[in-house]
Motif scaffolding. Structure first.
Motif, mmCIF file in Angstrom:
data_model
loop_
_atom_site.group_PDB
_atom_site.id
_atom_site.type_symbol
_atom_site.label_atom_id
_atom_site.label_comp_id
_atom_site.label_asym_id
_atom_site.label_seq_id
_atom_site.Cartn_x
_atom_site.Cartn_y
_atom_site.Cartn_z
ATOM 1 N N TYR A 179 38.625 47.757 31.259
ATOM 2 C CA TYR A 179 38.708 49.211 31.353
ATOM 3 C C TYR A 179 37.601 49.802 32.231
ATOM 4 O O TYR A 179 37.149 50.927 32.041
ATOM 5 C CB TYR A 179 38.710 49.836 29.957
ATOM 6 C CG TYR A 179 39.506 49.028 28.961
ATOM 7 C CD1 TYR A 179 40.798 48.590 29.275
ATOM 8 C CD2 TYR A 179 38.964 48.649 27.740
ATOM 9 C CE1 TYR A 179 41.523 47.809 28.384
ATOM 10 C CE2 TYR A 179 39.701 47.867 26.842
ATOM 11 C CZ TYR A 179 40.970 47.450 27.175
ATOM 12 O OH TYR A 179 41.685 46.670 26.306
ATOM 13 N N LYS A 180 37.173 49.016 33.200
ATOM 14 C CA LYS A 180 36.156 49.443 34.165
ATOM 15 C C LYS A 180 36.702 50.584 35.024
ATOM 16 O O LYS A 180 37.911 50.802 35.127
ATOM 17 C CB LYS A 180 35.787 48.262 35.059
ATOM 18 C CG LYS A 180 36.973 47.718 35.860
ATOM 19 C CD LYS A 180 36.722 46.335 36.403
ATOM 20 C CE LYS A 180 37.997 45.766 37.076
ATOM 21 N NZ LYS A 180 37.843 44.354 37.453
ATOM 22 N N LEU A 181 35.796 51.296 35.679
ATOM 23 C CA LEU A 181 36.211 52.263 36.681
ATOM 24 C C LEU A 181 36.931 51.541 37.811
ATOM 25 O O LEU A 181 36.534 50.444 38.206
ATOM 26 C CB LEU A 181 35.002 53.008 37.244
ATOM 27 C CG LEU A 181 34.335 54.039 36.341
ATOM 28 C CD1 LEU A 181 33.078 54.581 37.016
ATOM 29 C CD2 LEU A 181 35.292 55.182 36.024
ATOM 30 N N ARG A 182 37.978 52.152 38.310
ATOM 31 C CA ARG A 182 38.729 51.514 39.398
ATOM 32 C C ARG A 182 37.813 51.253 40.588
ATOM 33 O O ARG A 182 37.074 52.131 41.040
ATOM 34 C CB ARG A 182 39.889 52.401 39.814
ATOM 35 C CG ARG A 182 40.802 51.747 40.843
ATOM 36 C CD ARG A 182 42.252 52.160 40.588
ATOM 37 N NE ARG A 182 43.170 51.641 41.600
ATOM 38 C CZ ARG A 182 43.610 50.396 41.628
ATOM 39 N NH1 ARG A 182 43.192 49.523 40.717
ATOM 40 N NH2 ARG A 182 44.461 50.001 42.548
ATOM 41 N N GLY A 183 37.825 50.013 41.052
ATOM 42 C CA GLY A 183 36.986 49.639 42.179
ATOM 43 C C GLY A 183 35.675 48.983 41.796
ATOM 44 O O GLY A 183 34.969 48.483 42.667
ATOM 45 N N ARG A 184 35.375 48.957 40.503
ATOM 46 C CA ARG A 184 34.123 48.322 40.077
ATOM 47 C C ARG A 184 34.160 46.821 40.352
ATOM 48 O O ARG A 184 35.144 46.147 40.107
ATOM 49 C CB ARG A 184 33.888 48.564 38.586
ATOM 50 C CG ARG A 184 32.599 47.931 38.036
ATOM 51 C CD ARG A 184 32.833 46.571 37.416
ATOM 52 N NE ARG A 184 31.596 45.999 36.834
ATOM 53 C CZ ARG A 184 31.493 44.773 36.340
ATOM 54 N NH1 ARG A 184 32.542 43.970 36.369
ATOM 55 N NH2 ARG A 184 30.353 44.335 35.842
ATOM 56 N N VAL A 185 33.053 46.295 40.865
ATOM 57 C CA VAL A 185 32.879 44.867 41.072
ATOM 58 C C VAL A 185 31.547 44.456 40.473
ATOM 59 O O VAL A 185 30.532 45.125 40.681
ATOM 60 C CB VAL A 185 32.906 44.503 42.580
ATOM 61 C CG1 VAL A 185 32.579 43.030 42.785
ATOM 62 C CG2 VAL A 185 34.264 44.837 43.179
ATOM 63 N N GLY A 186 31.553 43.374 39.711
ATOM 64 C CA GLY A 186 30.323 42.872 39.115
ATOM 65 C C GLY A 186 29.691 41.779 39.959
ATOM 66 O O GLY A 186 29.892 41.691 41.172
ATOM 67 N N ASP A 187 28.952 40.918 39.299
ATOM 68 C CA ASP A 187 28.200 39.881 40.019
ATOM 69 C C ASP A 187 29.041 38.663 40.388
ATOM 70 O O ASP A 187 28.692 37.915 41.295
ATOM 71 C CB ASP A 187 27.028 39.407 39.164
ATOM 72 C CG ASP A 187 27.489 38.659 37.908
ATOM 73 O OD1 ASP A 187 28.295 39.224 37.153
ATOM 74 O OD2 ASP A 187 27.052 37.518 37.689
ATOM 75 N N SER A 188 30.154 38.447 39.686
ATOM 76 C CA SER A 188 30.867 37.170 39.796
ATOM 77 C C SER A 188 31.235 36.762 41.219
ATOM 78 O O SER A 188 31.092 35.592 41.580
ATOM 79 C CB SER A 188 32.125 37.196 38.929
ATOM 80 O OG SER A 188 31.780 37.354 37.572
ATOM 81 N N PRO A 189 31.732 37.686 42.088
ATOM 82 C CA PRO A 189 32.095 37.261 43.436
ATOM 83 C C PRO A 189 30.972 37.435 44.451
ATOM 84 O O PRO A 189 31.201 37.252 45.657
ATOM 85 C CB PRO A 189 33.259 38.201 43.770
ATOM 86 C CG PRO A 189 32.870 39.477 43.105
ATOM 87 C CD PRO A 189 32.148 39.073 41.832
ATOM 88 N N VAL A 190 29.788 37.785 43.970
ATOM 89 C CA VAL A 190 28.669 38.059 44.879
ATOM 90 C C VAL A 190 27.824 36.796 45.031
ATOM 91 O O VAL A 190 27.156 36.358 44.085
ATOM 92 C CB VAL A 190 27.799 39.225 44.367
ATOM 93 C CG1 VAL A 190 26.632 39.468 45.312
ATOM 94 C CG2 VAL A 190 28.638 40.487 44.205
ATOM 95 N N ILE A 191 27.858 36.207 46.224
ATOM 96 C CA ILE A 191 27.071 35.008 46.477
ATOM 97 C C ILE A 191 25.588 35.341 46.331
ATOM 98 O O ILE A 191 25.091 36.305 46.896
ATOM 99 C CB ILE A 191 27.348 34.457 47.892
ATOM 100 C CG1 ILE A 191 28.823 34.098 48.051
ATOM 101 C CG2 ILE A 191 26.459 33.257 48.184
ATOM 102 C CD1 ILE A 191 29.306 32.972 47.184
ATOM 103 N N GLY A 192 24.898 34.543 45.524
ATOM 104 C CA GLY A 192 23.494 34.780 45.235
ATOM 105 C C GLY A 192 23.276 35.466 43.900
ATOM 106 O O GLY A 192 22.223 35.326 43.289
ATOM 107 N N ALA A 193 24.260 36.209 43.448
ATOM 108 C CA ALA A 193 24.173 36.878 42.137
ATOM 109 C C ALA A 193 24.908 36.056 41.095
ATOM 110 O O ALA A 193 24.304 35.384 40.260
ATOM 111 C CB ALA A 193 24.723 38.298 42.237
ATOM 112 N N GLY A 194 26.249 36.069 41.135
ATOM 113 C CA GLY A 194 27.025 35.324 40.153
ATOM 114 C C GLY A 194 27.067 33.835 40.386
ATOM 115 O O GLY A 194 27.335 33.064 39.459
#
Length: 328
Positions: free
Chosen positions: A211-226
């Motif tokens: 139920y995140k805001l539309r367009g929210r992206v977390g760390d998972s696809p971010v190289i170096g973060a997730g």
């Protein structure tokens, strides 16, 4: 097209070099200070108790397969499982009722690819691999990612299952977002692999916060973060509240701490402590890190208890609870 490199390791200062503990060759077999044997036997670990995923990855590694294939095929098991509502098919939707998926993948040569906000495709990790292998880019997002997936021949699928839709309709009655720690409505699967050749790889895939805001992206696809993989040192991946992992570039940090000589668990512990320090005592969220070094040693650490990682290697298949900052 040539694969896109994410970045090259910056040169270490002479002081850092002097302070770095040498790693034992993956081909050697000896005893470390902790008593763990280092060997060229393959290893796979993943966040949480996703035993079906590690079993699939191990089936690749144990037959001499490469680390990248093992990582991709391993997490695909969870992407295709509608009972896992934090990944792939059946993932919980955003506030508008749309399931959007994020994933990244990284190999032993620091090649990497990622997709963010992908709609209508069960296996974002495989689309991410195609981004890595077929384009000069690292990241594709939204409609562009979906167009690329379609052009690469991936089948379109309705990702919103009846179960997840019913829960979303119920959530809309209050429309409140209050994550419950270790009830993974904002979770992921991150997987790290080491093959018989000593090559490392990793993959990370999620449907993100429920139920995140539309367009929210977390760390998972971010190289170096997730996720981050260094072919000389090791690899790390994260789970939990992605915004906090992004702020410290958590997985890259953990790999750099291993470069300085810390064990995987020590590096994960320091990574969690860095996040807590930035939050000035706030602990109402979960972060869990796991790491795998070039020697095949593993470790993890988290804020709240009950986080674990699943491991498959020559010693067997097991789920390992990790130490936590808070004890209850």
């Amino acid at each position: 097209m040539h694969r896109r490199k994410f970045l090259k390791n910056s040169a270490l200062s002479s002081a850092a070099v002097l302070g770095t503990a040498p790693l034992i060759s993956c081909a050697e077999r000896t005893k470390t200070e902790s008593g763990t044997s280092t060997t060229n036997s393959p290893v796979v670990i993943c966040t949480w108790d996703f035993g079906n995923a590690t079993e699939k990855a191990w089936s690749v590694l144990s037959e001499g397969g490469n680390a990248l294939d093992a990582a991709e095929l391993g997490v695909m098991v969870e992407e295709a499982d509608p009972s896992n509502q934090t990944v792939g098919l059946g993932g919980r939707p955003d506030r508008d009722g749309v399931v959007t998926l994020d994933a990244c993948i990284m190999d032993s040569k620091s090649n990497c690819g990622a997709v963010m906000g992908l709609e209508g495709y069960v296996h974002p990790v495989s689309v991410a691999r195609k981004v890595m292998e077929k384009t000069p880019h690292v990241i594709l997002v939204g409609d562009g990612a979906a167009q690329f997936a379609r052009e690469q021949g991936f089948p379109q699928t309705n990702l919103l299952t009846e179960r997840s839709e019913k829960e979303w309709i119920e959530w809309k009655k209050t429309a409140e977002y209050t994550p419950i720690i270790n009830i993974e409505n904002h979770d992921t699967i991150g997987m790290l692999t080491l093959d018989v050749n000593g090559d490392l790889a990793g993959a990370c895939t999620t449907s993100g916060m429920a139920y995140k805001l539309r367009g929210r992206v977390g760390d998972s696809p971010v190289i170096g973060a997730g996720l981050y993989v260094d072919p000389e040192i090791g690899a790390a991946t994260a789970t939990g509240m992605g915004e906090e992992v992004i702020r410290t570039v958590g997985s890259f940090l953990i790999v750099e701490l291993m470069r300085q000589g810390k064990s995987p668990e020590e590096a994960c512990r320091e990574g969690v402590h860095r996040i807590l320090k930035k939050n000035a005592g706030k602990t109402d969220f979960q972060i869990g890190f796991i790491a795998l070094n070039k020697n095949g040693e593993t470790g993890g650490y988290c804020i709240h208890p009950s986080f674990s990682y699943r491991q498959y290697d020559a010693q067997g298949h097991r789920n390992t609870p990790v130490n936590s900052y808070l004890k209850s």
